[in-house]
Design an enzyme around this catalytic site. Structure first.
Site, PDB file in Angstrom:
ATOM      1  N   HIS A 199      33.062  40.425  69.347  1.00  0.00           N
ATOM      2  CA  HIS A 199      33.791  41.378  70.191  1.00  0.00           C
ATOM      3  C   HIS A 199      35.269  41.036  70.257  1.00  0.00           C
ATOM      4  O   HIS A 199      36.136  41.894  70.231  1.00  0.00           O
ATOM      5  CB  HIS A 199      33.214  41.342  71.607  1.00  0.00           C
ATOM      6  CG  HIS A 199      32.145  42.350  71.799  1.00  0.00           C
ATOM      7  ND1 HIS A 199      30.850  42.019  72.084  1.00  0.00           N
ATOM      8  CD2 HIS A 199      32.180  43.699  71.733  1.00  0.00           C
ATOM      9  CE1 HIS A 199      30.135  43.116  72.183  1.00  0.00           C
ATOM     10  NE2 HIS A 199      30.910  44.143  71.981  1.00  0.00           N
ATOM     11  N   ARG A 301      38.771  52.014  34.859  1.00  0.00           N
ATOM     12  CA  ARG A 301      37.708  51.248  34.183  1.00  0.00           C
ATOM     13  C   ARG A 301      36.612  52.216  33.733  1.00  0.00           C
ATOM     14  O   ARG A 301      35.659  52.472  34.458  1.00  0.00           O
ATOM     15  CB  ARG A 301      37.117  50.209  35.138  1.00  0.00           C
ATOM     16  CG  ARG A 301      38.024  49.022  35.444  1.00  0.00           C
ATOM     17  CD  ARG A 301      37.296  48.025  36.338  1.00  0.00           C
ATOM     18  NE  ARG A 301      37.939  46.733  36.397  1.00  0.00           N
ATOM     19  CZ  ARG A 301      38.654  46.281  37.432  1.00  0.00           C
ATOM     20  NH1 ARG A 301      38.827  47.046  38.494  1.00  0.00           N
ATOM     21  NH2 ARG A 301      39.181  45.076  37.410  1.00  0.00           N
ATOM     22  N   ARG A 337      41.503  52.834  30.384  1.00  0.00           N
ATOM     23  CA  ARG A 337      41.099  51.703  29.538  1.00  0.00           C
ATOM     24  C   ARG A 337      39.860  52.095  28.754  1.00  0.00           C
ATOM     25  O   ARG A 337      38.893  52.611  29.333  1.00  0.00           O
ATOM     26  CB  ARG A 337      40.802  50.479  30.402  1.00  0.00           C
ATOM     27  CG  ARG A 337      40.293  49.322  29.546  1.00  0.00           C
ATOM     28  CD  ARG A 337      40.135  48.068  30.317  1.00  0.00           C
ATOM     29  NE  ARG A 337      38.953  48.077  31.160  1.00  0.00           N
ATOM     30  CZ  ARG A 337      38.637  47.087  31.994  1.00  0.00           C
ATOM     31  NH1 ARG A 337      39.446  46.061  32.122  1.00  0.00           N
ATOM     32  NH2 ARG A 337      37.544  47.141  32.708  1.00  0.00           N
ATOM     33  N   GLU A 425      44.643  39.704  28.177  1.00  0.00           N
ATOM     34  CA  GLU A 425      43.553  39.004  28.862  1.00  0.00           C
ATOM     35  C   GLU A 425      43.186  37.706  28.152  1.00  0.00           C
ATOM     36  O   GLU A 425      42.391  36.924  28.655  1.00  0.00           O
ATOM     37  CB  GLU A 425      42.310  39.892  28.907  1.00  0.00           C
ATOM     38  CG  GLU A 425      42.526  41.196  29.637  1.00  0.00           C
ATOM     39  CD  GLU A 425      41.253  42.011  29.743  1.00  0.00           C
ATOM     40  OE1 GLU A 425      40.708  42.100  30.847  1.00  0.00           O
ATOM     41  OE2 GLU A 425      40.815  42.550  28.713  1.00  0.00           O
ATOM     42  N   ASN A 448      42.257  38.631  35.765  1.00  0.00           N
ATOM     43  CA  ASN A 448      40.901  38.112  35.994  1.00  0.00           C
ATOM     44  C   ASN A 448      40.386  37.409  34.737  1.00  0.00           C
ATOM     45  O   ASN A 448      39.891  36.288  34.788  1.00  0.00           O
ATOM     46  CB  ASN A 448      39.933  39.249  36.349  1.00  0.00           C
ATOM     47  CG  ASN A 448      40.444  40.108  37.477  1.00  0.00           C
ATOM     48  OD1 ASN A 448      41.249  39.660  38.273  1.00  0.00           O
ATOM     49  ND2 ASN A 448      39.993  41.347  37.543  1.00  0.00           N
ATOM     50  N   ASP A 449      40.518  38.097  33.619  1.00  0.00           N
ATOM     51  CA  ASP A 449      40.055  37.481  32.377  1.00  0.00           C
ATOM     52  C   ASP A 449      41.069  36.488  31.827  1.00  0.00           C
ATOM     53  O   ASP A 449      40.688  35.472  31.248  1.00  0.00           O
ATOM     54  CB  ASP A 449      39.742  38.570  31.337  1.00  0.00           C
ATOM     55  CG  ASP A 449      38.342  39.122  31.551  1.00  0.00           C
ATOM     56  OD1 ASP A 449      37.416  38.311  31.722  1.00  0.00           O
ATOM     57  OD2 ASP A 449      38.184  40.347  31.583  1.00  0.00           O
ATOM     58  N   ARG A 459      34.765  33.357  35.273  1.00  0.00           N
ATOM     59  CA  ARG A 459      35.346  34.048  36.432  1.00  0.00           C
ATOM     60  C   ARG A 459      34.321  34.308  37.525  1.00  0.00           C
ATOM     61  O   ARG A 459      34.670  34.597  38.658  1.00  0.00           O
ATOM     62  CB  ARG A 459      36.014  35.372  36.000  1.00  0.00           C
ATOM     63  CG  ARG A 459      35.038  36.360  35.424  1.00  0.00           C
ATOM     64  CD  ARG A 459      35.736  37.543  34.779  1.00  0.00           C
ATOM     65  NE  ARG A 459      35.917  38.659  35.698  1.00  0.00           N
ATOM     66  CZ  ARG A 459      36.449  39.824  35.342  1.00  0.00           C
ATOM     67  NH1 ARG A 459      36.889  40.017  34.104  1.00  0.00           N
ATOM     68  NH2 ARG A 459      36.570  40.796  36.205  1.00  0.00           N
ATOM     69  N   CYS A 496      47.195  44.337  36.267  1.00  0.00           N
ATOM     70  CA  CYS A 496      46.129  45.150  36.854  1.00  0.00           C
ATOM     71  C   CYS A 496      44.930  44.306  37.287  1.00  0.00           C
ATOM     72  O   CYS A 496      43.910  44.853  37.677  1.00  0.00           O
ATOM     73  CB  CYS A 496      45.687  46.250  35.906  1.00  0.00           C
ATOM     74  SG  CYS A 496      44.915  45.617  34.408  1.00  0.00           S
TER      75      CYS A 496
HETATM   76  C1  PEP Z   1      41.081  41.728  34.308  1.00  0.00           C
HETATM   77  O1  PEP Z   1      40.395  41.065  33.533  1.00  0.00           O
HETATM   78  O2  PEP Z   1      41.969  41.223  35.024  1.00  0.00           O
HETATM   79  C2  PEP Z   1      40.858  43.162  34.449  1.00  0.00           C
HETATM   80  C3  PEP Z   1      41.663  43.905  35.174  1.00  0.00           C
HETATM   81  O3  PEP Z   1      39.755  43.675  33.847  1.00  0.00           O
HETATM   82  P1  PEP Z   1      38.274  43.526  34.437  1.00  0.00           P
HETATM   83  O4  PEP Z   1      38.349  42.871  35.758  1.00  0.00           O
HETATM   84  O5  PEP Z   1      37.698  44.882  34.464  1.00  0.00           O
HETATM   85  O6  PEP Z   1      37.625  42.645  33.391  1.00  0.00           O
HETATM   86 MG    MG Z   2      39.183  42.058  32.064  1.00  0.00          MG
END
Ligand code: PEP
Ligand code: MG
Length: 565
Positions: A199, A301, A337, A425, A448-449, A459, A496
């Site tokens: 709360h 995506r 993409r 990536e 991310n990759d 990841r 991205c």
């Molecule tokens: C990434 O790898 O940062 C990316 C944007 O692609 P995805 O997360 O779809 O692999």
């Molecule tokens: Mg990726």
């Protein structure tokens, strides 16, 4: 989860940590709720038979007074606060609670003891029921304390109304206490107990009060001491350096104002244009992104719509889906993409089965090595969607590792009148960014990759999350390398990956030379608003400071020192 960091005095103020609940910063002297209500001893003398009716009447009057006070405060409040206060008033008036108490009084139990026993019975019952019912336990306890205070002349328990705007620290707060907080007098709050859905948290959010819960060591902070609450970092700093605390409060206020007023387009305070775009997966997502003031789509995506499909969707079906996204941003930038099938996003019709090491296997653009027609049909579908919506989308390939891959992809995209780009990536692509740009018109960094492949850490592994932290200085170095290539080639480079959803890191990425940030729709306003509060030179200094560190925590702290103070 909470911990206490108490450095020796010479190292500066003690910093207590907890769970951040409501962002913002507040500094002020500590106040605490008035002391706990003293509950009556169960052994109190029995009420003589002749006085029991009067004792029951005394109980009813106290219950009615407590309920009336809470109802009056509910009437003066709005939203969740009003709801919480009327719920608590309802408990004070509850017939079952009253009947239980009166039965005890009938047996000779004094009214205050009867209130405690009746409340305990209900608390035990609610706790045993669990779930939503268990969440009522603090309300019943609060009503019990108010009844006992009234029946024993202890004065109304709860939050003080300090003359000087203050910061409230407490063990936990009764829902009705939090609901009645006056934001003009209480600037922020922290509790030792409680979680993000308590709360306290819900009402602090409604009132916009900076709030941290689950703070270890809070009990030792004396009333009157000055503390700084940072609801973004989840810290309570005891005796902070006054100038620093002020700067932090001012920065947080500016950030909140900017967030409330964010409508795009993205730019730094001194006017450097930075497109703030959204990552989407379908038409509905794209429309939501447009409503959230995203300037366009930085990452569509396409594979996500087909995850459960056994067979490849037809060109026409694909074109219809793609056109929906393009139509959400007429005349704006939309980056489509091509299918990133494989590894964490397997597609039954594209991903080879039984790969020993899918993250390093046939994923993304590599699928086209075995099945070039799959890519060509998708490009045909994107071109068809472009024609239907009279737009010119940008089209990029995931998992590009070499210059010939980029060249081949670019030719296929240009042949259809579309704008080609590639994702960065894979570290080899970052190293050869300038050579890639000889063939394509833009680059988009998938952090991310890129972190997964640069740091050689899955990841999806929670154990290795520190390695794939987007603040890893080596990852930032690869971003800098790629952005530098874009600058020299005069071609756009964006980010991205998830890194772009962190408002502070977004500023650092801009300082590294990135021209657009594409993130989840929910992060668009936060990222854009934060950018609007900083100058490009500060972003550049923050980037330089982060690059000079050896680990993500140090990188974050270095950037914060420059951008927040
Ligand atoms: C990434 O790898 O940062 C990316 C944007 O692609 P995805 O997360 O779809 O692999
Ligand atoms: Mg990726």
């Amino acid at each position: 989860m909470s911990s206490t960091v108490s450095p020796p005095a010479s190292l500066g103020p003690a910093v207590l940590t907890g769970t951040p609940v409501v962002p913002g910063a507040a500094v002020g002297p500590v106040v605490r709720p008035s002391g706990a209500v003293r509950l009556p001893a169960e052994s109190e003398a029995a009420v003589p038979q002749a006085d029991r009716e009067a004792e029951k009447a005394r109980y009813r009057a106290a219950a009615e007074l407590v309920a009336e006070r809470l109802s009056a405060r509910a009437a003066a409040s709005t939203g969740v606060s009003a709801e919480v206060l009327s719920t608590t008033a309802g408990i004070a008036r509850d017939r079952a609670l009253r009947t239980t108490a009166e039965q005890r009084i009938e047996e000779g139990v004094p009214a205050a003891v009867a209130a405690v026993q009746a409340a305990q019975q209900f608390m035990d019952m609610f706790a045993a029921l669990g779930g939503l019912m268990a969440e009522r336990v603090p309300d019943v306890r609060d009503v019990r304390d108010r009844l006992v205070a009234e029946l024993t002349g202890q004065g109304e328990p709860g939050i003080p109304a300090p003359d000087v705007p203050s910061v409230l620290l407490a063990e936990d707060l009764a829902p009705a206490d939090t609901a009645g907080l006056d934001p003009a007098r209480i600037l922020g709050l922290a509790t030792r107990l409680g979680g993000t859905t308590s709360h306290t948290a819900i009402i602090a959010r409604q009132l916009g009060l900076p709030c941290v819960v689950g703070v270890g060591g809070l009990d030792d902070v004396p009333v009157g001491a000055t503390v700084l609450i940072d609801g973004e970092q989840g810290t309570v700093t005891v005796d902070p350096e006054p100038a620093k605390a002020r700067a932090q409060v001012d920065a947080a206020r500016l950030a909140a104002e900017a967030l409330a007023g964010y409508r795009g387009p993205g730019r730094t305070r001194d006017g450097r244009v930075v497109q703030v775009l959204a990552n989407v997966q379908d038409g509905a997502g794209a429309r939501a992104a447009a409503d959230a003031h995203a300037e366009g789509v930085g990452l569509f995506r396409t594979e996500l719509a087909f995850l459960g499909r056994a067979a490849e969707p037809s060109v026409d079906e694909q074109a219809t889906g793609y056109a929906e996204v393009l139509a959400a941003f007429p005349g704006r930038k939309v980056v489509v993409r091509t299918l990133d099938a494989g590894s964490d996003k397997p597609l039954a019709f594209a991903t080879p089965p039984d790969e020993a090491n899918p993250a390093l296997g046939v994923r993304g653009l590599r699928v086209a090595r075995r099945n070039p027609r799959l890519l060509e049909r998708q490009l045909d579908a994107i071109a068809e969607a472009a024609a239907r919506t009279a737009s010119t989308p940008w089209v990029m390939a995931p998992m590009v590792a070499t210059v010939p891959e980029a060249a081949g992809f670019a030719a296929a995209v240009r042949a259809r009148g579309l704008v080609p780009g590639v994702m960065i990536e894979v570290p080899s692509a970052a190293l050869h960014a300038e050579r890639l740009l000889a063939h394509v018109d833009f680059l988009s960094i998938g952090t991310n990759d890129l972190s997964q492949y640069a740091l050689a850490a899955d990841r999806l592994s929670a154990d290795l999350a520190e390695l794939t932290d987007p603040w890893q200085p080596a990852l930032l170095e690869l971003v800098a390398l790629t952005a530098g290539a874009g600058r020299r080639a005069g071609k756009p480079v964006g980010v991205c990956g998830e890194a772009a959803a962190d408002p502070l890191l977004g500023c650092v990425l801009v300082g590294l030379g990135v021209g657009s940030l594409s993130c989840a729709t929910s992060a668009v306003a936060r990222v854009g608003a934060r950018l609007s509060t900083v100058d490009l030179t500060a972003c550049e200094r923050a980037a330089e400071a982060a690059l000079a560190t050896d680990d993500p925590q140090a990188a974050r702290a270095a950037a914060r020192r420059v951008l927040v103070g």
